[in-house]
Design a protein around this motif. Structure first.
Motif, short mmCIF file in Angstrom:
data_model
loop_
_atom_site.label_atom_id
_atom_site.label_comp_id
_atom_site.label_asym_id
_atom_site.label_seq_id
_atom_site.Cartn_x
_atom_site.Cartn_y
_atom_site.Cartn_z
N GLN A 72 0.82 -1.21 0.00
CA GLN A 72 0.00 0.00 0.00
C GLN A 72 0.85 1.26 0.00
OE1 GLN A 72 -3.27 0.13 -0.43
NE2 GLN A 72 -3.13 2.37 -0.49
N ALA A 73 2.05 1.20 0.59
CA ALA A 73 2.93 2.36 0.60
C ALA A 73 3.38 2.73 -0.81
CB ALA A 73 4.15 2.09 1.48
N HIS A 74 3.65 1.71 -1.62
CA HIS A 74 4.05 1.96 -3.01
C HIS A 74 2.84 2.38 -3.85
CE1 HIS A 74 7.41 -1.18 -2.08
NE2 HIS A 74 7.65 -0.01 -1.52
N LEU A 123 8.07 3.94 -11.58
CA LEU A 123 7.58 4.49 -10.32
C LEU A 123 7.70 3.52 -9.15
CD1 LEU A 123 4.38 6.45 -11.47
CD2 LEU A 123 6.68 7.35 -11.02
N ASP A 124 7.49 2.22 -9.42
CA ASP A 124 7.45 1.30 -8.27
C ASP A 124 7.87 -0.13 -8.58
OD1 ASP A 124 5.23 0.55 -9.81
OD2 ASP A 124 4.07 -0.02 -8.04
N PHE A 136 13.90 7.43 -2.60
CA PHE A 136 12.61 7.72 -1.96
C PHE A 136 11.44 7.33 -2.84
CE2 PHE A 136 14.61 11.62 -3.61
CZ PHE A 136 13.71 12.00 -4.59
N GLY A 137 10.27 7.14 -2.20
CA GLY A 137 9.05 6.77 -2.91
C GLY A 137 8.23 5.75 -2.15
N TRP A 143 16.10 7.90 -18.26
CA TRP A 143 15.32 7.15 -17.27
C TRP A 143 15.48 7.76 -15.89
CZ3 TRP A 143 17.02 4.51 -12.87
CH2 TRP A 143 16.14 3.59 -12.30
N MET A 144 14.36 7.74 -15.14
CA MET A 144 14.39 8.05 -13.71
C MET A 144 13.60 6.97 -12.98
SD MET A 144 12.94 11.34 -11.54
CE MET A 144 13.97 12.50 -12.39
N GLY A 145 14.19 6.45 -11.90
CA GLY A 145 13.52 5.43 -11.11
C GLY A 145 13.41 5.83 -9.66
N PHE A 146 12.39 5.29 -9.00
CA PHE A 146 12.13 5.61 -7.60
C PHE A 146 12.10 4.34 -6.75
CE2 PHE A 146 10.36 9.08 -10.04
CZ PHE A 146 10.74 10.20 -9.32
N HIS A 147 12.72 4.41 -5.59
CA HIS A 147 12.62 3.46 -4.50
C HIS A 147 12.55 2.00 -4.95
CE1 HIS A 147 11.98 2.41 -0.35
NE2 HIS A 147 10.81 1.84 -0.59
N PHE A 148 11.35 1.43 -5.02
CA PHE A 148 11.18 0.00 -5.24
C PHE A 148 11.59 -0.42 -6.65
CE2 PHE A 148 8.69 -4.01 -5.56
CZ PHE A 148 9.20 -4.64 -4.43
N ALA A 149 11.78 0.53 -7.55
CA ALA A 149 12.22 0.21 -8.91
C ALA A 149 13.59 -0.46 -8.91
CB ALA A 149 12.25 1.46 -9.77
N ALA A 150 14.36 -0.30 -7.84
CA ALA A 150 15.69 -0.90 -7.76
C ALA A 150 15.71 -2.18 -6.93
CB ALA A 150 16.69 0.10 -7.18
N PHE A 151 14.59 -2.53 -6.34
CA PHE A 151 14.56 -3.68 -5.43
C PHE A 151 14.84 -4.98 -6.18
CE2 PHE A 151 12.61 -7.15 -3.12
CZ PHE A 151 12.91 -6.87 -1.80
#
Length: 255
Positions: free
Chosen positions: A19-21, A66-67, A214-215, A89-97
């Motif tokens: 839900q946070a993402h 985004l996620d 962040f994100g 490209w720009m990625g946020f937080h969970f995009a790198a998980f």
């Protein structure tokens, strides 16, 4: 008189599990269109990762994750071609998980180990809290004009297996300032950082890209309402960083 768009942005998201993402994706899909009107770019978003193909990407100067990241080998190959040919490209937080075993395993070596340089996820802070950001490269267009340190919006913060500081391709733009510590509130002791060097925003010199850690909005899990308790786009300096990055990417600017 009609304003001509300076560049075109396409954002991809999943928004299915945490839900946070999901909250962040909804917030981003409200915030970026507002910025598009102010800064004269177009913003489209989709949860159809099959749109990450050669034909669709030819119409966009910047792609956002985004996620999440794509799973299909064909879609991954299309993204690699896009970036190798000069896409942005720009990625946020969970995009790198990436964590093996998990629903998002470390099974895309180019993306996690070459492009991002971060490797696998190792651990995170909890719960989502603000950090003090320290600008490490004040001459970069993404950070130029920002204060040397500033407070971020709340987020969960990741650390990685890859040593970004030893990677010659990586330019760390922002990291955790020591005045942030202790960072996180637990309840597990491992979820609170007391020291260390943690990159939060960086670019890879071989590609036109920016990753932002962040994100992850704070959510009322304990009260079982799933209400959003914090906003990612609530720190003026952090918002400026995002827009500096997007404009740098969209205009194919040099350092």
């Amino acid at each position: 008189m009609k304003t001509i768009a300076l560049f075109h942005v396409l954002a991809f998201f999943t928004a299915r599990h945490d839900q946070a993402h999901i909250s962040f994706v909804h917030e981003a899909n409200r915030w970026f269109p507002e910025m598009a009107r102010l800064y004269h770019f177009t913003y489209d978003s989709t949860n159809n990762w099959n749109d990450l193909n050669d034909s669709t990407l030819s119409h966009y100067q910047v792609v956002l994750f985004l996620d999440a990241r794509p799973d299909s080998p064909a879609v991954r190959a299309a993204f690699e071609r896009y970036m190798e040919r000069g896409g942005a490209w720009m990625g946020f937080h969970f995009a790198a998980f990436a964590l093996t075993p998990s629903d998002y395993p470390d099974d895309w070596p180019w993306y996690h180990h070459v492009f991002l340089g971060s490797g696998s996820y190792v651990s995170n802070t909890w719960r989502p809290v603000s950090a003090v950001f320290r600008v490490e490269d004040p001459k970069h267009p993404v950070t130029r004009g920002l204060p040397p340190t500033f407070r971020s919006a709340p987020s969960e913060w990741y650390r990685w297996s890859g040593d970004l500081r030893r990677n010659p391709d990586i330019d760390i733009l922002v990291s955790v300032d020591s005045t942030s510590y202790p960072l996180g509130t637990g309840p597990k002791p491992s979820e609170i950082w007391h020291s260390g060097s943690y990159p939060l925003v960086w670019t890879n010199r071989r590609y036109h890209m920016v990753y932002c850690n962040f994100g992850h909005n704070d959510i009322d899990y304990e009260g079982h309402t799933n209400a959003t308790l914090s906003q990612t786009f609530s720190s003026a300096p952090q918002d400026s960083l995002v827009m500096h990055a997007l404009q740098w990417l969209g205009r194919r600017g040099d350092r």
